[in-house]
Design a protein around this motif. Structure first.
Motif, PDB file in Angstrom:
ATOM      1  N   UNK A  22       0.791  -1.226   0.000  1.00  0.00           N
ATOM      2  CA  UNK A  22       0.000   0.000   0.000  1.00  0.00           C
ATOM      3  C   UNK A  22       0.819   1.270   0.000  1.00  0.00           C
ATOM      4  N   UNK A  23       2.146   1.141  -0.193  1.00  0.00           N
ATOM      5  CA  UNK A  23       3.017   2.317  -0.205  1.00  0.00           C
ATOM      6  C   UNK A  23       3.931   2.281  -1.425  1.00  0.00           C
ATOM      7  N   UNK A  43      -0.200   4.677  -1.790  1.00  0.00           N
ATOM      8  CA  UNK A  43      -0.528   4.628  -3.209  1.00  0.00           C
ATOM      9  C   UNK A  43      -1.980   5.049  -3.408  1.00  0.00           C
ATOM     10  N   UNK A  44      -2.402   5.164  -4.646  1.00  0.00           N
ATOM     11  CA  UNK A  44      -3.791   5.488  -4.962  1.00  0.00           C
ATOM     12  C   UNK A  44      -4.565   4.203  -5.245  1.00  0.00           C
ATOM     13  N   UNK A  69      -9.947  -3.261   3.633  1.00  0.00           N
ATOM     14  CA  UNK A  69     -10.827  -2.770   2.577  1.00  0.00           C
ATOM     15  C   UNK A  69     -11.351  -1.375   2.914  1.00  0.00           C
ATOM     16  N   UNK A  70     -11.560  -1.132   4.215  1.00  0.00           N
ATOM     17  CA  UNK A  70     -12.003   0.190   4.648  1.00  0.00           C
ATOM     18  C   UNK A  70     -10.940   1.243   4.321  1.00  0.00           C
ATOM     19  N   UNK A  71      -9.664   0.910   4.562  1.00  0.00           N
ATOM     20  CA  UNK A  71      -8.573   1.838   4.245  1.00  0.00           C
ATOM     21  C   UNK A  71      -8.516   2.107   2.746  1.00  0.00           C
ATOM     22  N   UNK A  72      -8.739   1.054   1.968  1.00  0.00           N
ATOM     23  CA  UNK A  72      -8.717   1.213   0.511  1.00  0.00           C
ATOM     24  C   UNK A  72      -9.731   2.266   0.071  1.00  0.00           C
ATOM     25  N   UNK A  73     -10.929   2.217   0.605  1.00  0.00           N
ATOM     26  CA  UNK A  73     -11.994   3.116   0.162  1.00  0.00           C
ATOM     27  C   UNK A  73     -11.939   4.485   0.832  1.00  0.00           C
ATOM     28  N   UNK A  76      -7.165   5.895   0.689  1.00  0.00           N
ATOM     29  CA  UNK A  76      -6.407   6.015  -0.557  1.00  0.00           C
ATOM     30  C   UNK A  76      -7.151   6.933  -1.523  1.00  0.00           C
ATOM     31  N   UNK A  77      -6.436   7.895  -2.078  1.00  0.00           N
ATOM     32  CA  UNK A  77      -7.065   8.751  -3.078  1.00  0.00           C
ATOM     33  C   UNK A  77      -7.334   7.937  -4.343  1.00  0.00           C
TER      34      UNK A  77
END
Length: 376
Positions: A22-23, A43-44, A69-73, A76-77
């Protein structure tokens, strides 16, 4: 969370599993102090989807994302921050000026850069002689725009015939505008250092790169030689191709390809002096405290551990100022104080020079230069 991946066209063949932390490391340009920082950033969502697409082409694969999944939505821009907003704009500005576009503030950028970034680019091009005080393109700027390299490198190429080192400067610029050519794997650090010692030059990294390139050509572009000497064969071959293109552009611009006789004591001196023609804004002075201070910007910096300089010269020229764990300057070469004073007096004007230890040395250098001009 893990994500099952269907077959996709945008992937690498044979990859089944991907681990996505994720980075990523991204360059970010700070126009205020003219520093490029290499920052670890989230990352986006678009990048995450692209990473997941690297697996499962030949058979079903899986991407393991090391975030929820919560962090993803929510964190992340959606799209990656445009690179034009993270870069210095000198090359873009020079190209636009060449195309006759003068109103840069109202130009229709898809993602308009910060006004300060544009101002820094205009300032740099003015110091290099590419733009006059009214912001108009000069004959020098027209020549510089013909070279697809950083304007500072273009200025060095144009000045190189005067210093009788155009063959060498074309090689150095080609090496600087590609991937790193000297490799140092952690597991073979000592062996790599011993191999690179054959290329090491006492005056710094630019000349070390040049010696490595000459050794590569003497080997006949041999890939086994590259392997034995911890030289990246692909990067070296790419630099060789770029060199051919730059040489063609030099010929087109009626700039002669010349060299100082290798046996002359001025061979390397002329090259170092030519480097100052373009990189005079990237100079640092060794303070009594033992650290370096960049000229005019007064940023405390440290020589990067990869530099071949064993001693600490009083004045150094650097290719890159990168902020990672420390303020590092990379690709460093020692220079003499009288060179920037002679070649860039408009930048080293003492009337607007900030107080520092370097200023006293510059004042002495200007007095010496004045005496020499009077006696001449």
């Amino acid at each position: 969370m893990s994500t099952n991946i269907a077959e996709t066209s945008l992937t690498i063949d044979g990859i089944v599993y991907v681990v996505d932390p994720g980075f990523s490391k991204q360059k970010a340009y700070n126009p205020r102090i003219r520093v490029e920082s290499l920052l670890v950033s989230p990352i986006s969502q678009a990048s995450a989807q692209q990473r997941s697409g690297r697996a499962g082409r030949t058979r079903p694969g899986k991407c393991f994302r090391l975030y929820t999944e919560k962090s993803f939505h929510s964190e992340l821009q959606v799209q990656t921050y445009p690179e034009i907003l993270r870069s210095k704009m000198s090359n873009v500005v020079l190209t636009l000026k060449k195309l006759g576009i003068d109103d840069l503030v109202h130009f229709g950028f898809m993602d308009p850069p910060a006004p300060e970034t544009l101002m820094r680019a205009l300032e740099l091009l003015n110091y290099l002689g590419a733009l006059d005080d009214e912001g108009e393109l000069t004959p020098m700027g027209t020549k510089m725009a013909e070279f697809p390299v950083d304007p500072q490198h273009a200025r060095m190429l144009i000045a190189s015939p005067q210093h009788r080192c155009s063959n060498e400067m074309v090689s150095i610029c080609a090496l600087l505008n590609g991937s790193q050519v000297l490799m140092r794997p952690k597991e073979c650090g000592k062996a790599a250092d011993e191999a690179h010692a054959a290329f090491s030059h006492v005056d710094g990294d630019h000349l070390t790169l040049l010696k490595a390139y000459h050794a590569y050509k003497q080997s006949g572009d041999d890939k086994q030689w590259c392997w034995d000497n911890f030289v990246n064969a692909r990067s070296m071959a790419s630099a060789d191709s770029v060199r051919t293109q730059l040489q063609r552009l030099m010929t087109k611009a009626d700039l002669p390809m010349v060299s100082t006789d290798f046996s002359s004591q001025n061979y390397y001196t002329n090259i170092r002096k030519c480097l100052v023609e373009g990189m005079f804004m990237h100079v640092a002075h060794l303070e009594r405290s033992g650290h370096y201070l960049t000229v005019k910007d007064n940023q405390i910096v440290t020589l990067h551990p990869s530099s071949v300089l064993d001693q600490k010269p009083t004045w150094v020229l650097f290719e890159e100022f990168a902020l990672t764990s420390k303020n590092y300057v990379r690709t460093v070469t020692s220079v003499r104080l009288d060179w920037p004073v002679e070649l860039a007096p408009h930048y080293y004007d003492l009337s607007n020079f900030p107080p520092c230890e370097a200023k006293a040395e510059l004042e002495a250098a200007y007095r010496t230069l004045a005496r020499q001009q009077t006696s001449a």
